[in-house]
Design an enzyme around this catalytic site. Structure first.
Site, PDB file in Angstrom:
ATOM      1  N   SER A 134       2.745 -60.313  25.815  1.00  0.00           N
ATOM      2  CA  SER A 134       2.863 -60.599  27.094  1.00  0.00           C
ATOM      3  C   SER A 134       3.754 -61.574  27.706  1.00  0.00           C
ATOM      4  O   SER A 134       4.235 -61.396  28.817  1.00  0.00           O
ATOM      5  CB  SER A 134       1.266 -60.929  27.565  1.00  0.00           C
ATOM      6  OG  SER A 134       0.356 -59.709  27.723  1.00  0.00           O
ATOM      7  N   LYS A 183     -12.681 -61.042  26.695  1.00  0.00           N
ATOM      8  CA  LYS A 183     -12.744 -60.465  27.803  1.00  0.00           C
ATOM      9  C   LYS A 183     -13.913 -60.397  28.625  1.00  0.00           C
ATOM     10  O   LYS A 183     -14.455 -60.229  29.749  1.00  0.00           O
ATOM     11  CB  LYS A 183     -12.121 -59.036  27.979  1.00  0.00           C
ATOM     12  CG  LYS A 183     -10.532 -58.875  27.652  1.00  0.00           C
ATOM     13  CD  LYS A 183      -9.957 -57.411  27.497  1.00  0.00           C
ATOM     14  CE  LYS A 183      -8.666 -57.571  27.344  1.00  0.00           C
ATOM     15  NZ  LYS A 183      -8.006 -56.031  27.378  1.00  0.00           N
ATOM     16  N   ASP A 211      -6.808 -52.885  33.392  1.00  0.00           N
ATOM     17  CA  ASP A 211      -6.462 -52.324  32.212  1.00  0.00           C
ATOM     18  C   ASP A 211      -6.552 -50.655  32.502  1.00  0.00           C
ATOM     19  O   ASP A 211      -5.523 -49.906  32.224  1.00  0.00           O
ATOM     20  CB  ASP A 211      -7.401 -52.654  31.123  1.00  0.00           C
ATOM     21  CG  ASP A 211      -7.093 -53.977  30.094  1.00  0.00           C
ATOM     22  OD1 ASP A 211      -5.889 -54.282  30.286  1.00  0.00           O
ATOM     23  OD2 ASP A 211      -8.027 -54.724  29.719  1.00  0.00           O
ATOM     24  N   GLY A 257     -14.286 -51.425  23.949  1.00  0.00           N
ATOM     25  CA  GLY A 257     -14.103 -52.175  25.102  1.00  0.00           C
ATOM     26  C   GLY A 257     -12.880 -51.451  26.089  1.00  0.00           C
ATOM     27  O   GLY A 257     -12.728 -51.126  27.262  1.00  0.00           O
TER      28      GLY A 257
HETATM   29  P1  ATR Z   1     -11.353 -52.128  21.770  1.00  0.00           P
HETATM   30  O1  ATR Z   1     -11.735 -53.281  22.539  1.00  0.00           O
HETATM   31  O2  ATR Z   1      -9.925 -52.256  21.257  1.00  0.00           O
HETATM   32  O3  ATR Z   1     -11.671 -50.824  22.252  1.00  0.00           O
HETATM   33  P2  ATR Z   1     -13.849 -52.239  19.862  1.00  0.00           P
HETATM   34  O4  ATR Z   1     -14.454 -52.441  21.190  1.00  0.00           O
HETATM   35  O5  ATR Z   1     -14.039 -52.987  18.793  1.00  0.00           O
HETATM   36  O6  ATR Z   1     -12.019 -52.440  20.340  1.00  0.00           O
HETATM   37  O7  ATR Z   1     -13.714 -50.653  19.701  1.00  0.00           O
HETATM   38  C1  ATR Z   1     -13.103 -49.831  18.419  1.00  0.00           C
HETATM   39  C2  ATR Z   1     -13.435 -48.454  18.704  1.00  0.00           C
HETATM   40  O8  ATR Z   1     -12.741 -47.779  17.812  1.00  0.00           O
HETATM   41  C3  ATR Z   1     -14.652 -47.832  18.721  1.00  0.00           C
HETATM   42  O9  ATR Z   1     -14.899 -46.784  19.352  1.00  0.00           O
HETATM   43  C4  ATR Z   1     -14.680 -47.476  17.271  1.00  0.00           C
HETATM   44  O10 ATR Z   1     -15.756 -46.755  16.494  1.00  0.00           O
HETATM   45  P3  ATR Z   1     -17.323 -47.045  16.516  1.00  0.00           P
HETATM   46  O11 ATR Z   1     -17.746 -47.315  17.787  1.00  0.00           O
HETATM   47  O12 ATR Z   1     -17.970 -46.157  15.549  1.00  0.00           O
HETATM   48  O13 ATR Z   1     -17.111 -48.486  15.564  1.00  0.00           O
HETATM   49  C5  ATR Z   1     -13.262 -46.982  17.053  1.00  0.00           C
HETATM   50  N1  ATR Z   1     -12.823 -47.110  15.447  1.00  0.00           N
HETATM   51  C6  ATR Z   1     -12.289 -48.168  14.949  1.00  0.00           C
HETATM   52  N2  ATR Z   1     -11.740 -47.752  13.635  1.00  0.00           N
HETATM   53  C7  ATR Z   1     -12.131 -46.449  13.719  1.00  0.00           C
HETATM   54  C8  ATR Z   1     -12.243 -45.745  12.335  1.00  0.00           C
HETATM   55  N3  ATR Z   1     -11.789 -45.895  11.326  1.00  0.00           N
HETATM   56  N4  ATR Z   1     -12.564 -44.385  12.592  1.00  0.00           N
HETATM   57  C9  ATR Z   1     -13.238 -44.174  13.694  1.00  0.00           C
HETATM   58  N5  ATR Z   1     -13.514 -44.892  15.050  1.00  0.00           N
HETATM   59  C10 ATR Z   1     -12.791 -46.013  14.936  1.00  0.00           C
END
Ligand code: ATR
Length: 291
Positions: free
Chosen positions: A22, A71, A107, A135
């Site tokens: 950013s 956030k 976003d 998120g």
């Molecule tokens: P962000 O704010 O970047 O969205 P987050 O709120 O931590 O970060 O969400 C991460 C998302 O990626 C979630 O949907 C997570 O799935 P879960 O709710 O089951 O945890 C998904 N995610 C992260 N790593 C993953 C993996 N290896 N396989 C499948 N889904 C994954």
């Protein structure tokens, strides 16, 4: 960039913050427009969040971006929050309006704008599959439902999170069909055959770690495969889609368009996007993450 006694300060609060693009993006825009402003990164721990938000007023900072992990938690320290940000439950932009701190979320709208500006893709009336329910997914589901998507399938590893996100937004957007699914192939492949867009909002593929495998052969050839990850610009997910002859959309556009909306809120000026894209592409290519 010349700092004077009158230079206005913008910035970003997050933890960690060293990898943020950013400052590069906003300072390129500031420089191109010749504004007497500077955009700075601030590494902010959770315990200091209230103090640094109060410091926006005390130091007369004109606005900041808020990034991971603040956030959601920043909302309680603000004077006002836009209706959209309230519904999304997250703020990524704060505007200091004469000492009153107002929170916004750019976003999801930034994401929708990037589809429109890069591909001429309008989400209205479309069938869309979202991978992930975190998120980032929240902001995007909100924005595409608001813009009139017809069917939205939220597919997540933890299905409970997909169900609760779908139920929450179903209450607000009655015209859209909003469904939840598991992220495994068996659970969501039935939704792929009539889609117009599939979006990866999970962190799989970031920094080339992990590979999101979906049955690309089932996706219509005129659909778009989109990834909000922009490091690398062309993720394995997008590369695989290209092998099947499917049009792709990288996460860089969302980064720029959410930034452009924040920039406009702070400066009332349009971000010079061409120079910003060029600056970011050069930086991402230089760090070995070639387009
Ligand atoms: P962000 O704010 O970047 O969205 P987050 O709120 O931590 O970060 O969400 C991460 C998302 O990626 C979630 O949907 C997570 O799935 P879960 O709710 O089951 O945890 C998904 N995610 C992260 N790593 C993953 C993996 N290896 N396989 C499948 N889904 C994954």
């Amino acid at each position: 960039m010349k700092i004077t006694g009158k230079t206005k300060i913008l910035g970003i609060f997050g933890y960690p913050i060293t990898h943020t693009l950013s400052p590069l993006m906003h300072n390129a825009a500031i420089e191109r427009l010749g504004l007497d402003m500077v955009y700075l990164p601030f590494e902010v721990e959770h315990k200091d969040l209230k103090n640094v938000v109060d410091a926006i007023r005390a130091l007369n900072i004109i606005g900041v971006n808020i990034t991971i992990p603040h956030k959601e938690s920043v909302i309680k320290f603000l004077d006002e929050v836009s209706d959209d940000a309230r519904l999304i439950g997250a703020v990524n932009t704060i505007v200091n309006k004469n000492g009153k701190l107002i929170g916004y979320n750019t976003d999801g709208e930034g994401y929708v704008n990037s589809l429109k500006n890069e591909l001429g893709f309008d989400v209205k009336g479309k069938n869309i599959v979202i991978l992930g329910a975190g998120g980032a997914a929240r902001g995007i589901v909100f924005a595409i439902a608001k813009k009139g998507a017809k069917k939205i399938v939220i597919a997540n590893r933890t299905i409970k999170k997909a169900v609760s996100l779908a139920n929450e937004f179903k209450r607000h957007f009655k015209e859209a069909e909003i469904l939840a699914s598991g992220i495994d192939e068996q659970s969501f492949k039935k939704y792929l055959t009539d889609i117009h867009l599939i979006i990866n909002t999970t962190s799989i593929g970031m920094n080339d770690k992990g590979d999101l495998k979906i049955p690309f052969a089932l996706i219509p050839k005129n659909a778009v495969v989109s990834d909000i990850v922009y490091k690398p610009l062309l993720t394995k997910f997008l590369k695989n889609a290209e092998r099947f002859g499917i049009k792709t959309h990288s996460g860089l556009g969302m980064l720029v368009e959410q930034g452009a909306l924040s920039f406009k809120l702070w400066t009332k000026k349009d971000m010079p996007k061409i120079i910003v894209y060029k600056t970011l592409q050069k930086k991402l290519a230089r760090s070995g993450r070639i387009l």
